[in-house]
Structures are given as structure tokens and as C-alpha cells.
Scaffold this active site. Structure first.
Site, PDB file in Angstrom:
ATOM      1  N   HIS A   1     -12.716  -2.391   4.735  1.00 51.38           N
ATOM      2  CA  HIS A   1     -12.816  -1.865   3.396  1.00 51.38           C
ATOM      3  C   HIS A   1     -11.844  -2.617   2.602  1.00 51.38           C
ATOM      4  CE1 HIS A   1      -9.272   0.633   4.469  1.00 51.38           C
ATOM      5  NE2 HIS A   1      -8.921  -0.460   5.166  1.00 51.38           N
TER       6      HIS A   1
ATOM      7  N   GLU B   1      -3.451  -9.333  12.084  1.00 59.07           N
ATOM      8  CA  GLU B   1      -4.329  -9.841  11.139  1.00 59.07           C
ATOM      9  C   GLU B   1      -3.296 -10.685  10.032  1.00 59.07           C
ATOM     10  OE1 GLU B   1      -6.678  -7.103   9.142  1.00 59.07           O
ATOM     11  OE2 GLU B   1      -6.482  -7.781   7.088  1.00 59.07           O
TER      12      GLU B   1
ATOM     13  N   HIS C   1       0.758  -1.282  -0.171  1.00 54.32           N
ATOM     14  CA  HIS C   1      -0.030  -0.103  -0.034  1.00 54.32           C
ATOM     15  C   HIS C   1       0.742   1.265   0.200  1.00 54.32           C
ATOM     16  CE1 HIS C   1      -3.630  -2.374   1.797  1.00 54.32           C
ATOM     17  NE2 HIS C   1      -3.371  -2.709   0.545  1.00 54.32           N
TER      18      HIS C   1
ATOM     19  N   LYS D   1     -14.917  -8.981   4.251  1.00 52.80           N
ATOM     20  CA  LYS D   1     -14.673  -8.286   2.863  1.00 52.80           C
ATOM     21  C   LYS D   1     -15.843  -8.754   1.918  1.00 52.80           C
ATOM     22  CE  LYS D   1      -9.912  -7.107   3.073  1.00 52.80           C
ATOM     23  NZ  LYS D   1      -8.377  -7.578   2.545  1.00 52.80           N
TER      24      LYS D   1
ATOM     25  N   ASP E   1      -7.693 -13.168   7.108  1.00 50.91           N
ATOM     26  CA  ASP E   1      -7.864 -12.297   5.955  1.00 50.91           C
ATOM     27  C   ASP E   1      -7.657 -13.067   4.565  1.00 50.91           C
ATOM     28  OD1 ASP E   1      -8.724 -10.626   4.020  1.00 50.91           O
ATOM     29  OD2 ASP E   1      -6.837  -9.140   4.400  1.00 50.91           O
TER      30      ASP E   1
ATOM     31  N   GLU F   1      -4.473   3.788   2.111  1.00 53.23           N
ATOM     32  CA  GLU F   1      -5.602   3.994   2.984  1.00 53.23           C
ATOM     33  C   GLU F   1      -5.692   5.189   3.800  1.00 53.23           C
ATOM     34  OE1 GLU F   1      -5.705   0.154   4.993  1.00 53.23           O
ATOM     35  OE2 GLU F   1      -6.442  -0.853   3.176  1.00 53.23           O
TER      36      GLU F   1
ATOM     37  N   ASP G   1      -1.605  -5.472  10.499  1.00 52.28           N
ATOM     38  CA  ASP G   1      -1.805  -6.424   9.559  1.00 52.28           C
ATOM     39  C   ASP G   1      -0.714  -6.498   8.632  1.00 52.28           C
ATOM     40  OD1 ASP G   1      -2.714  -7.913   7.379  1.00 52.28           O
ATOM     41  OD2 ASP G   1      -4.209  -6.466   6.484  1.00 52.28           O
TER      42      ASP G   1
ATOM     43  N   GLU H   1      -0.161  -2.820   7.590  1.00 56.40           N
ATOM     44  CA  GLU H   1      -0.949  -1.681   8.209  1.00 56.40           C
ATOM     45  C   GLU H   1      -0.463  -1.728   9.655  1.00 56.40           C
ATOM     46  OE1 GLU H   1      -4.879  -2.881   7.338  1.00 56.40           O
ATOM     47  OE2 GLU H   1      -4.470  -3.330   5.487  1.00 56.40           O
TER      48      GLU H   1
END
Ligand code: PGA
Ligand code: ZN
Length: 423
Positions: free
Chosen positions: A361, A281, A153, A333, A308, A203, A240, A162
Site C-alpha cells: 500500500h 526494507e 509517518h 508499489k 523500496d 498506517e 522498514d 515501520e
């Protein structure tokens, strides 16, 4: 009853095309919904149909999915009751005809599924969360807010994707948002003082070139303290790593080192020991089920372990995880599975097995706030919708604050959510 179904191409937050669907009813009600899109996707996610026509949007156009809605799905839904979500979703699954939704595209299916729910709520003149959750819906989720972005990301060196702050010590959802926003702005000051970049990733979190994940964690905790909050009491952390992204040939290539699953587990155990982390996660990769067993055995009592990429919101795969005692929580999700009905089935299964649920999201989002209402309607418990910047992220938190305001007795679970893990 449904009179007409329309679909169009719009842009998501990364400037990529995505599908927006409108469902028109005979009473004049219209329901609209837009579909998000991931970057660090799980390999077993339902298929997102893209045109692969290099002359449009570098191959990322969604005209085929739109044609599937307008020409195949739409005509089959005309005359059906919009209130029978399950019947309509089953019909979508049959029309698609494949286990991975590659027949018509999960993006086509989900757009219709969500727009149907919206149209039904509009027709009854109910807020969406009320339509989904009934008269008892009244619990806000605890937010996990992604203030430092790494991995896929962001264009920096950090391997954990994350770093989220969890304002569980707040007394309400809107207080949680205020606390997190204050930490976010203080974090910006701290990064500026260290001459780090304060531009943001997909994000909405900062994406500085920090030297390690530990530096990212310590910088966030420093900012939380400076903003006047006590880490481990007011503000907690969630990670995450999205470990599938740095896993290959059985090895985790993490921050310059080659690590086994057991070494990664030791690394996380050390983090959980040192820092107020309540949730991790995708600590290990989607195909590393043996590693996940070790992770759950070693850390399952001390921290929420969210699956996830490994579960991809799929009830059959989650069932396998439950049977094997892997993880203790599942990320939800909607576009990983493709319909509301299947998503609800995964959530029911999780609850029955004592797993917590975290609604999410995607890194490619739109201004649609569907998941905010879905979070309250399903009493999901926790939500992650990115940082405290970028309107496609903040839109979900704003909608949750609106919902909280309308509730007479809103419940914010706060630290209760992590009672087991707080020492
Ligand atoms: P994605 O990332 O939307 O890019 O898949 C989100 C996540 O990994 O949780
Ligand atoms: Zn993830």
C-alpha cells in the site's frame, strides 16, 4: 469495448485529494479504481501530478491529472478492447511520452490502468484476482503488519519508519489476521501500562514516544508473548527503516548518532542476531548503492533485504540491482511506476533473478482494495497494508479473507516464505 472514461477528485486517508477513474464498457460494465499516494517517496518514482494551485487543497489538487484522463487519454481508448491490458498500458505510456510519467501524471495513468482491469473482470463476471491470475490463482500472501509507526509517518522520536509483525506461523490468512489483531490489542495494553500514547499514525500503527527502536521491538515481542504467541515460531518481525529519510551527505543520522553505512549494517546484524527479524526494507538509502552492496554481502543470507526507494518498482533500476547483487527482494508499489503492465514486468524480472516480491500500500490510501486482488492474482508472496486499525488498511486484509473463503484449496505459505532465514 470501452465506451467512456471518467475521472473525479476524491479524498485519501490523509484528507488529501486523489484521483478516481471509471471505465464504462458497451456491455454496461463499469470498472472503478482509486490511486494511493506516498509520503516517504523515492526520488526516482514516477511523477504524481498535482495542480500546485495554492487556492485549492493547499496546492495538492489533482484537476490537471483528471483533465488528462478526460481530455487526452479517454478519447484515445474509446472503441478499444478492455481485455488487452498490455496494449492499453503501452498506449498510456506513449501518450504520456516521458520516462518519469510527468507528461500526463503517473496518478492519471495508474487510475486508468487499474480501472481497465476492473472493468474487464466485471465484464467477464469474474473476481478481479481470478481475472488477473487465471484458474490457478490460489495463494494468499503473508502479511507484514505495521503496528508501530515512526519516521515520516508519525510525530514521535523513532527513526525506523515501520515495525511490522509477520504472523507466518498461522495456518491460513484469516488465522494470521486474528493472531495479529490479538497482538495489536495486547500491544495497546502494554503501551498503556507504560503510560505511552496509543494514538495511531498514518498506517494505523501506534506512534508512542519510545526512546529507541530496540525498545519498540522489545515492546512488540513482549506483547506477542503476552497474547500467547511464541516470537520466532508464530510471530516474526519485519522492519522498514526507510533510511533515505535519515541519510544526508553520506551519513546516517540515526537515533542521535552519526553512522556510516557499515555501522548501520553492524547495527542491523545485531538486531537480526537478537530478534526474530525476517525482513528489512530500505535498511540503507536509495543513493547509497555501495552501502547496499555491503548490506547484501553481510546480511543477504540471513534476512530478506527489500528494496523500496532504491528500486521504485522500476524494471530498469531493478535490473541494475540484480547485476550488482544488491538486495534479494523488491517492494512493489503500482504508483511508483504507473501501469499494471510495467509492474508485472518488474515482478517477472525479480522472480527470474530469485528475488522475492512484497506488494505494498502507500501511506496515503483509499478504500480501494485493488492490491488485495492483485496480490492473489500475481501470487506475490507477501503484502504490507499497514496495521490492524484504520479501515483503509484493514479493507485490504478483509478482502483477502473474502478471497480465501471463496477458494477451495487456498494456500497460505506461512513460515515456508522465510525458511532460509529462520534459525
Ligand atoms: P510511503 O511509505 O507510502 O509514505 O512512501 C511506505 C514505505 O516506505 O514503504
Ligand atoms: Zn518502504
Amino acid at each position: 469495448v470501452i465506451k467512456k472514461v471518467h475521472a473525479r477528485e476524491i479524498l485519501d486517508s490523509r484528507g488529501n485529494p486523489t484521483i478516481e477513474v471509471e471505465v464504462f464498457l458497451d456491455d454496461g460494465s463499469i470498472g472503478r479504481a482509486a490511486v494511493p499516494s506516498g509520503a516517504s517517496t523515492g526520488s526516482r518514482e514516477a511523477l504524481e501530478l498535482r495542480d500546485k494551485d495554492p487556492k485549492r487543497f493547499k496546492g495538492r489538487g489533482v484537476r490537471k491529472a483528471i483533465a488528462n484522463v478526460m481530455e487526452i487519454i479517454g478519447p484515445e481508448l474509446i472503441g478499444l478492447s478492455v481485455f488487452d491490458q498490455e496494449f492499453i498500458d503501452r498506449k498510456l505510456i506513449i501518450l504520456d511520452g516521458t520516462p518519469d510519467k510527468s507528461g500526463l501524471g503517473a496518478n492519471a495513468l495508474l487510475g486508468v490502468s487499474m480501472a481497465v482491469a476492473r472493468a474487464a473482470a466485471v465484464s467477464l463476471d469474474l473476481p478481479l484476482f481470478r481475472y488477473l491470475g487465471g484458474v490457478t490463482a490460489g495463494e494468499l500472501p503473508v502479511p507484514m503488519m505495521n503496528v508501530i509507526n515512526g519516521g515520516r509517518h508519525a510525530d514521535n522520536n523513532i527513526d525506523i519508519q515501520e515495525f511490522m509483525i509477520v504472523p507466518a506461523g498461522a495456518s491460513s490468512f484469516s488465522e494470521a489476521v486474528r493472531m495479529a489483531a490479538e497482538v495489536f490489542h495486547t500491544l495497546k495494553e502494554v503501551l498503556q501500562e507504560k503510560n505511552y500514547s496509543t494514538s495511531v499514525g498514518d498506517e494505523g500503527g501506534f506512534a508512542p514516544n519510545l526512546v529507541s527502536s530496540k525498545e519498540a521491538i522489545e515492546t512488540i515481542l513482549h506483547a506477542a508473548s503476552r497474547a500467547g504467541y511464541v516470537p520466532g515460531k508464530d510471530i516474526f518481525l519485519a522492519l522498514d527503516p526507510a533510511a533515505s529519510e535519515f541519510y544526508s551527505d553520506g551519513i546516517y543520522h540515526f537515533e542521535g548518532e552519526d553512522m556510516t553505512a557499515s555501522q548501520m549494517v553492524e547495527y542491523y546484524a545485531d538486531l537480526v542476531q537478537k530478534y526474530p527479524i525476517v525482513s528489512i526494507e530500505d535498511g540503507l538509502a536509495e543513493d547509497d548503492w555501495d552501502g547496499w552492496s555491503i548490506l547484501t554481502e553481510k546480511l543477504g543470507e540471513r534476512v530478506q533485504l527489500v528494496g523500496d526507494d532504491i528500486f521504485v518498482t522500476n524494471p530498469a533500476i531493478l535490473q541494475r540491482g540484480i547485476d550488482k547483487g544488491v538486495a534479494n527482494s523488491v517492494l512493489i508499489k503500482l504508483n511508483q511506476i504507473g501501469t499494471i503492465t510495467e509492474t508485472l514486468a518488474t515482478m517477472r524480472l525479480a522472480r527470474k533473478a530469485g528475488y522475492t516480491t512484497v506488494l505494498s500500500h502507500r501511506s496515503g490510501e483509499t478504500e480501494d482494495t485493488f492490491i488485495a486482488d492483485f496480490a492473489v492474482g500475481t501470487q506475490v508472496g507477501q503484502i504490507k497494508s499497514g496495521s490492524l486499525s484504520r479501515s483503509e488498511r484493514v479493507a485490504k486484509y478483509n478482502q483477502l479473507m473474502r478471497i480465501e473463503e471463496t477458494l477451495k484449496e487456498a494456500v497460505y505459505p506461512g513460515v515456508e516464505m522465510y525458511r532460509k532465514y529462520i534459525r
